[in-house]
Design an enzyme around this catalytic site. Sequence first.
Site, PDB file in Angstrom:
ATOM      1  N   THR A   1       0.864  -1.187   0.000  1.00 54.65           N
ATOM      2  CA  THR A   1       0.000   0.000   0.000  1.00 54.65           C
ATOM      3  C   THR A   1       0.892   1.225   0.000  1.00 54.65           C
ATOM      4  O   THR A   1       1.551   1.529   0.993  1.00 54.65           O
ATOM      5  CB  THR A   1      -0.918   0.013   1.227  1.00 54.65           C
TER       6      THR A   1
ATOM      7  N   LYS B   1      -7.065   1.712  -2.913  1.00 59.83           N
ATOM      8  CA  LYS B   1      -6.701   1.146  -1.607  1.00 59.83           C
ATOM      9  C   LYS B   1      -6.679   2.220  -0.523  1.00 59.83           C
ATOM     10  O   LYS B   1      -7.127   1.991   0.617  1.00 59.83           O
ATOM     11  CB  LYS B   1      -5.328   0.471  -1.704  1.00 59.83           C
TER      12      LYS B   1
ATOM     13  N   LYS C   1      -0.322   5.329   8.623  1.00 59.78           N
ATOM     14  CA  LYS C   1       0.386   5.683   7.386  1.00 59.78           C
ATOM     15  C   LYS C   1      -0.596   5.816   6.234  1.00 59.78           C
ATOM     16  O   LYS C   1      -0.532   6.756   5.436  1.00 59.78           O
ATOM     17  CB  LYS C   1       1.447   4.620   7.086  1.00 59.78           C
TER      18      LYS C   1
END
Length: 289
Positions: free
Chosen positions: A95, A170, A238
């Site tokens: 990701t 995502k 994150k």
Amino acid sequence: MEVGFLGLGIMGKAMSMNLLKNGFKVTVWNRTLSKCNELVEFGASIGETPAQVVKKCKLTIAMLSDPAAALSVVFDKDGVLEQTGSGKGYIDMSTVDPETSSKISQAITSKGGAFLEAPVSGSKQPAETGQLVILAAGDKGLYEESIPAFDVLGKKSFFLGQVGNGAKMKLVINMIMGSMMNAFSEGLVLSERSGLNPHDLLDVLDLGAIANPMFKGKGPSMLKSNHSPAFPLKHQQKDMRLALALGDENAVSMPVAAAANESFKKARSMGLGDLDFSAVHEILKMTKD
């Protein structure tokens, strides 16, 4: 088909194991090579560097922790780029932000290789059971070539077009998930503080319009303060940060996501980053009048 696999964290280890159990030959690499040992017992080979893995395998998959790790594995000495060329396919399932994905794609394709970004929706258990959702974008030919592996790793694969679209999808999904986890945590604390049985809340939620697997799966463990990591909180934060940056880029106001990000940041500052992202519940439980 022989597949290379770079990165054996919570997700990468489970995904590599699935490939092995389904008849794929797999060559693995991890920065800490000792993490490869269990997979070797199931038939995997070890590549001592990412470059060695790419040299040996026509198709190489990476599942890494963040953009810095994804770039390092490609561009550093003994990295993926050193052995990339015609006939080599590289799939980054990490990701990352769209810019990172585009940078890697340009480097791979400039040397004649094919690139696909393919981040996944799902955490530890779906990775172990082959029930991930794969969000691919980039080289359509490589996507079609990779379907046999994707069918083992996931329950559904999407091809979303040009590089960057998989990363964006995502980040949007994880932004929604992180915001939901914060609201869910607030609801659990509010129910308990106001004299309700939070287990009753879980039962009612599961019967209503907002019933979902995350509430059902995480809720009982959260009430026991059990946050064994399926998806570490530091990675969720994150992803919230990267999603907010995507919002800035597209002039989208995201006050709910911004507030959720602050909660995850606070949890990280309290040393909860390596626990499951559900550990954001703990900072709310600590809040007193």
